[in-house]
Design an enzyme around this catalytic site. Structure first.
Site, PDB file in Angstrom:
ATOM      1  CD  GLU A 158      26.355  21.064 -14.336  1.00 40.28           C
ATOM      2  OE1 GLU A 158      26.761  20.733 -15.402  1.00 40.28           O
ATOM      3  OE2 GLU A 158      25.307  20.657 -13.833  1.00 40.28           O
ATOM      4  CE  LYS A 163       6.670  15.452  -5.160  1.00 40.25           C
ATOM      5  NZ  LYS A 163       6.684  15.841  -3.709  1.00 40.25           N
ATOM      6  CG  ASP A 165       8.250  19.114  -4.879  1.00 38.16           C
ATOM      7  OD1 ASP A 165       9.416  18.553  -4.761  1.00 38.16           O
ATOM      8  OD2 ASP A 165       7.256  18.391  -4.575  1.00 38.16           O
ATOM      9  CG  HIS A 180      32.277  20.868 -17.901  1.00 41.54           C
ATOM     10  ND1 HIS A 180      31.555  21.025 -16.661  1.00 41.54           N
ATOM     11  CD2 HIS A 180      31.497  21.019 -19.165  1.00 41.54           C
ATOM     12  CE1 HIS A 180      30.382  20.670 -16.993  1.00 41.54           C
ATOM     13  NE2 HIS A 180      30.395  20.546 -18.546  1.00 41.54           N
TER      14      HIS A 180
END
Length: 560
Positions: free
Chosen positions: A237, A369, A445, A543
């Site tokens: 990004e 999660k 993770d 951006h």
């Protein structure tokens, strides 16, 4: 409607150029042109080189003894010299084939790239041509070719290649070739070589066919608790690293940030069932009795020299009981460690409660999660709060905004806006951006980014309204510096950059706790910079400059 370039209209009688197939076939190898198998060709040149060298040395020794000029050569000696040079060139190129192949592969890729760029069309108007599998003779040896065919036919399971061949790279190569042929899709852009496949066997990834490359940038220095850290961030990004770096600069210029670790405990919550709710409540009262905690901790702690049970929390749903175990896990993230300790306790409880039925080692009361209020309230992993006071001068010169504008925006966006959205742990601008980037770079993770990104960002004007007090509170950062992906070479290097590689032998758990604190400090920098960009109206412009195309879209023709 699909966008495409302006293309001059073709003459009605002109031939229509067929689109290039979406799949590229595997480029031919130089060894395919040899009249003999590769191993025979290598053997011939190897023998020729040493035989001719011995012959010439023997001849030159005789000439020296007989005082014959060395530059006077016979036809046999001339042929021997030519053979020596030819065999030397072959051996210099690592048996010739790899040397030639590198140039052939490079030219093939360049040609294919040019054809794709010039002939690519949207799928709606130009259907892809039928895909053909890679050539049948693309493997290095006939034995590998037979294994590929066996995998495609189903005779050899793909998952068993590593154990059968004893060579992880060869197994990945064969599996990759089988996938390309069975799917008729090329994997040309997915790298295969340059990765240690032995390092992931049995612990990181099953049935590998290559690896994905993600660029790693650095933000910093981040001045946190009096120490400077250069923060690695793996992301695709645009603006993310640059924005976080600007936040680090603002914090540094204002004297640094302070991070405090509030709690360190990983959790696992099994679900057990009884025949009645009364029996389930009996176990609940037994587990919550302080008199029994020492015995339970003893059974739990024997699973590891680092696992230490801290507390138990029970919740009932009818005749089902959910038991949330909380423990410290040293420098490991600790899920496996906690699970082993939980299993020990359940085995122990089975003696006094034989009618207890273990439904699952995890009953989602952990909660792992998934966004969950229990993690937001009770915490999971490392709970950290990080704060800094940004001076008025830095807010204006570095962040290009004002203190009142930041305070108002934070209240209306991060607090009120998130409340209206019914957010759970999402009272921030983009904490997940920074957490994910550092997680990927350091071998954590990535799925645990869900709860690890729980964060509330607070901003307040201080010192008579001149300066800005900003803080982030993150109750469940789940990280480790040993185990899992942290042992891979690239991820280990990023951990080493932060000074938290591996386990801390002097103070177990210190490295993982420091890593969590650095992540919170990086989130603080990212929140500060993004909120400033929004308050100053710079978000879209930045951006457009770093993360979007700058082409004039008005020149792009839309096609039905």
């Amino acid at each position: 409607m699909e966008p495409r370039r302006n293309i001059p209209p073709r003459h009605p009688n002109s031939a229509v150029k067929k689109p290039f197939p979406a799949t590229l076939t595997t480029p031919p190898k130089a060894s395919d042109a040899l009249p003999l198998p590769l191993y025979l060709t290598n053997g011939i040149f190897f023998t020729l080189f040493f035989s001719v060298a011995y012959y010439l040395l023997h001849r030159w020794r005789d000439k020296i003894r007989s005082s014959t000029p060395l530059h006077v050569v016979t036809i046999s000696e001339l042929l021997a010299i030519v053979s020596l040079i030819a065999s030397f060139i072959y051996l210099l190129g690592f048996f010739g084939i790899d040397f030639v192949q590198s140039f052939i592969s490079r030219s093939e890729i360049d040609i294919d790239s040019e054809i794709i760029d010039s002939d690519r069309r949207p799928c709606a108007a130009y259907p892809a041509a039928p895909r053909s599998p890679p050539p049948e003779n693309s493997m290095a040896s006939e034995e590998d070719e037979e294994i590929v065919k066996s995998v495609i036919s189903g005779k050899t399971p793909s998952y068993s290649l590593e154990s059968r061949l004893g060579d992880c790279f060869r197994a990945a190569s064969i599996r990759r070739e089988a996938v390309q042929r069975s799917t008729e899709r090329s994997l040309l852009g997915l790298p295969l070589e340059g990765f240690d496949y032995d390092s992931i066997l049995g612990q990181c990834c099953e049935m590998p066919i290559g690896f994905v490359q993600i660029p790693v940038g650095i933000a910093g220095p981040l001045l946190l608790n009096g120490c400077e850290y250069t923060v690695p961030m793996a992301t695709t990004e645009g603006c993310l690293v640059a924005s976080t770096n600007r936040g680090c600069k603002a914090i540094y210029s204002s004297g640094g940030a302070t991070g405090i670790l509030l709690k360190d405990c990983m959790t696992r919550a099994p679900v057990v069932r009884f025949s009645t709710a009364k029996r389930a409540s009996d176990l609940k009262f037994f587990l919550e009795d302080p008199m029994n905690f020492e015995t339970l901790a003893l059974m739990f702690n024997k699973s590891s020299r680092f696992a230490r049970l801290q507390r138990l929390q029970c919740s009932m749903a009818g005749k089902n009981l959910y038991i949330r175990f909380s423990c410290s896990t040293g420098d490991a993230m600790g899920m496996n460690m906690v699970s082993k300790g939980v299993q020990n306790v359940l085995d122990f409880l089975q003696c006094d409660f034989p009618d207890m039925e273990v439904i699952g080692i995890s009953g989602n009361f952990c909660s792992d999660k998934k966004p969950a209020a229990v993690n937001w309230i009770e915490g999971r992993g490392k709970s950290v709060v990080c704060e800094a006071i940004i001076t008025e001068d830095v807010v204006k010169k570095v962040l290009k905004t004002t203190v009142p504008a930041l305070v108002e925006l934070n209240m209306l966006k991060n607090l009120t806006g998130s409340a209206i959205a019914g957010s759970l742990g999402g009272f921030n601008a983009h904490a997940a951006n920074i957490v994910s980037a550092i997680f990927i770079a350091t071998g954590q993770d990535p799925a645990q980014n869900i709860e690890s990104s729980h964060c509330i960002t607070m901003m307040e004007a201080v010192n008579n309204g001149r300066d800005l007090h900003i803080s982030v509170t993150m109750p469940c950062i789940e990280v480790g510096t040993v185990g899992g992906g942290t042992q891979l070479a690239s991820q280990s290097a990023c951990l080493n950059l932060l000074g938290v590689k591996g386990a801390n032998k002097e103070s177990p758990g210190s490295n993982s706790r420091l890593l969590a604190t650095i992540i919170a400090g990086s989130v603080l920098a990212g929140e500060l910079s993004l909120m400033s960009a929004i308050a100053a109206g710079q978000l879209v412009r930045s951006h457009m400059k770093y993360n979007r195309s700058s082409r004039d879209m008005s020149n792009i023709v839309l096609k039905d």
